[in-house]
Design a protein around this motif. Structure first.
Motif, short mmCIF file in Angstrom:
data_model
loop_
_atom_site.label_atom_id
_atom_site.label_comp_id
_atom_site.label_asym_id
_atom_site.label_seq_id
_atom_site.Cartn_x
_atom_site.Cartn_y
_atom_site.Cartn_z
N GLN A 54 0.85 -1.19 0.00
CA GLN A 54 0.00 0.00 0.00
C GLN A 54 0.88 1.24 0.00
N ALA A 55 0.27 2.38 -0.30
CA ALA A 55 1.00 3.65 -0.25
C ALA A 55 1.62 3.82 1.13
N GLY A 56 2.88 4.20 1.16
CA GLY A 56 3.59 4.41 2.42
C GLY A 56 4.40 3.23 2.89
N ASP A 57 4.16 2.03 2.32
CA ASP A 57 4.95 0.86 2.69
C ASP A 57 6.39 1.04 2.21
N PRO A 58 7.38 0.50 2.95
CA PRO A 58 8.77 0.61 2.50
C PRO A 58 9.00 -0.18 1.22
N LEU A 59 9.75 0.40 0.30
CA LEU A 59 9.94 -0.21 -1.03
C LEU A 59 11.41 -0.43 -1.38
N GLU A 60 12.32 -0.13 -0.46
CA GLU A 60 13.74 -0.25 -0.78
C GLU A 60 14.14 -1.68 -1.13
N ARG A 61 13.63 -2.65 -0.39
CA ARG A 61 13.98 -4.05 -0.66
C ARG A 61 13.39 -4.51 -2.00
N ILE A 62 12.20 -4.00 -2.37
CA ILE A 62 11.61 -4.34 -3.66
C ILE A 62 12.54 -3.85 -4.77
N GLU A 63 12.96 -2.59 -4.66
CA GLU A 63 13.90 -2.04 -5.65
C GLU A 63 15.17 -2.89 -5.72
N GLU A 64 15.70 -3.25 -4.54
CA GLU A 64 16.94 -4.03 -4.48
C GLU A 64 16.78 -5.39 -5.16
N LEU A 65 15.65 -6.06 -4.93
CA LEU A 65 15.42 -7.37 -5.56
C LEU A 65 15.48 -7.27 -7.08
N PHE A 66 14.81 -6.27 -7.64
CA PHE A 66 14.82 -6.14 -9.10
C PHE A 66 16.19 -5.74 -9.64
N HIS A 67 16.98 -5.05 -8.85
CA HIS A 67 18.31 -4.67 -9.29
C HIS A 67 19.32 -5.81 -9.18
N ARG A 68 19.16 -6.66 -8.15
CA ARG A 68 20.19 -7.67 -7.87
C ARG A 68 19.86 -9.07 -8.38
N THR A 69 18.59 -9.35 -8.65
CA THR A 69 18.19 -10.71 -9.02
C THR A 69 18.31 -10.89 -10.52
N THR A 70 19.12 -11.87 -10.91
CA THR A 70 19.31 -12.12 -12.34
C THR A 70 18.82 -13.49 -12.78
N GLN A 71 18.79 -14.47 -11.88
CA GLN A 71 18.41 -15.83 -12.27
C GLN A 71 16.90 -16.02 -12.35
N PHE A 72 16.18 -15.56 -11.34
CA PHE A 72 14.73 -15.74 -11.33
C PHE A 72 14.08 -14.37 -11.46
N ASN A 73 14.24 -13.80 -12.66
CA ASN A 73 13.73 -12.47 -12.97
C ASN A 73 13.15 -12.54 -14.38
N THR A 74 11.85 -12.31 -14.51
CA THR A 74 11.18 -12.53 -15.79
C THR A 74 11.56 -11.52 -16.87
N THR A 75 11.77 -10.27 -16.50
CA THR A 75 11.99 -9.24 -17.52
C THR A 75 13.30 -8.48 -17.38
N GLY A 76 13.91 -8.52 -16.22
CA GLY A 76 15.13 -7.75 -16.02
C GLY A 76 14.90 -6.27 -15.80
N ARG A 77 13.64 -5.86 -15.75
CA ARG A 77 13.34 -4.44 -15.54
C ARG A 77 13.74 -4.00 -14.14
N LYS A 78 14.11 -2.74 -14.03
CA LYS A 78 14.43 -2.13 -12.74
C LYS A 78 13.27 -1.24 -12.34
N PHE A 79 12.98 -1.19 -11.05
CA PHE A 79 11.88 -0.39 -10.53
C PHE A 79 12.38 0.48 -9.38
N PRO A 80 12.74 1.73 -9.66
CA PRO A 80 13.20 2.62 -8.58
C PRO A 80 12.09 2.88 -7.57
#
Length: 196
Positions: A54-80
């Motif tokens: 929801q709005a206001g929830d911490p999102l830093e770990r979500i951003e980090e997962l998309f930046h660091r995960t290469t094996q189980f990542n469907t699109t490789g997109r980054k989400f700041p």
């Protein structure tokens, strides 16, 4: 010590990597004593907690997962973080997270999924929980959660030299690949629980 070589921020999951490695070694020893893969998985007591953010929830770990995960990542997109926060607040995207724990410890926040207008724009899962079956539980929960909001759920696998483990995710969960290469799951199939 050069600040140019350091990430801008380190999440709790990244900082606790030493404990995660110790728990992984304990799991490996436990697995070697198990009579079968199924018995090993059943005895791990895996608990997956899936949340729609929801709005206001911490999102830093979500951003980090998309930046660091290469094996189980469907699109490789980054989400700041800023883009994720804006998309959640405006209703342009549904963002889901998954925390996983088992008898040996807490894996932390290891899964992230971003859905925009029915498209799974990004799906990433930390390699430390691969093989536990949680990737299927996560996708099914996302699909069921959105079944009344979108007529179908669809996504693509953008192949890289490292993401071989994710390539059958949609096929293994009842999605059908179209001529355009996209994998689709109609919401009627979700409602009838036709997910494999």
């Amino acid at each position: 010590s050069d600040p140019r070589l350091s990430p801008p921020r380190i999440t709790g999951e990244a900082a606790g990597r030493t404990e995660l490695v110790r728990a992984q070694l304990d799991r490996a020893r436990f697995k070697s004593d198990a009579s079968s893969e199924a018995d090993y998985l059943a005895s791990l007591n895996v608990d997956a907690r899936i949340t729609r953010l929801q709005a206001g929830d911490p999102l830093e770990r979500i951003e980090e997962l998309f930046h660091r995960t290469t094996q189980f990542n469907t699109t490789g997109r980054k989400f700041p973080v800023g883009d994720l926060a804006d998309a959640i607040a405006s209703g342009r995207a549904a963002v889901f997270s998954m925390h996983v724990s088992d008898r040996f410890g807490d894996h932390g926040l290891v899964g992230a999924c971003v859905v925009q207008g029915g498209e799974i724009a990004g799906y990433a899962l930390s390699c430390r929980v691969l093989g536990m079956g949680v990737e299927h539980q996560f996708l099914r929960t996302v699909a069921q959660s959105l079944s009344s909001e979108v007529p179908e759920l669809w996504g693509r696998i953008i192949e890289t030299d490292r993401n071989r483990p994710v390539r059958n995710l949609y096929r293994d969960n009842g999605f059908v690949q179209g001529e355009d290469g996209a994998w689709r799951l109609e919401h009627d199939a979700i409602r009838r629980n036709r997910l494999i």
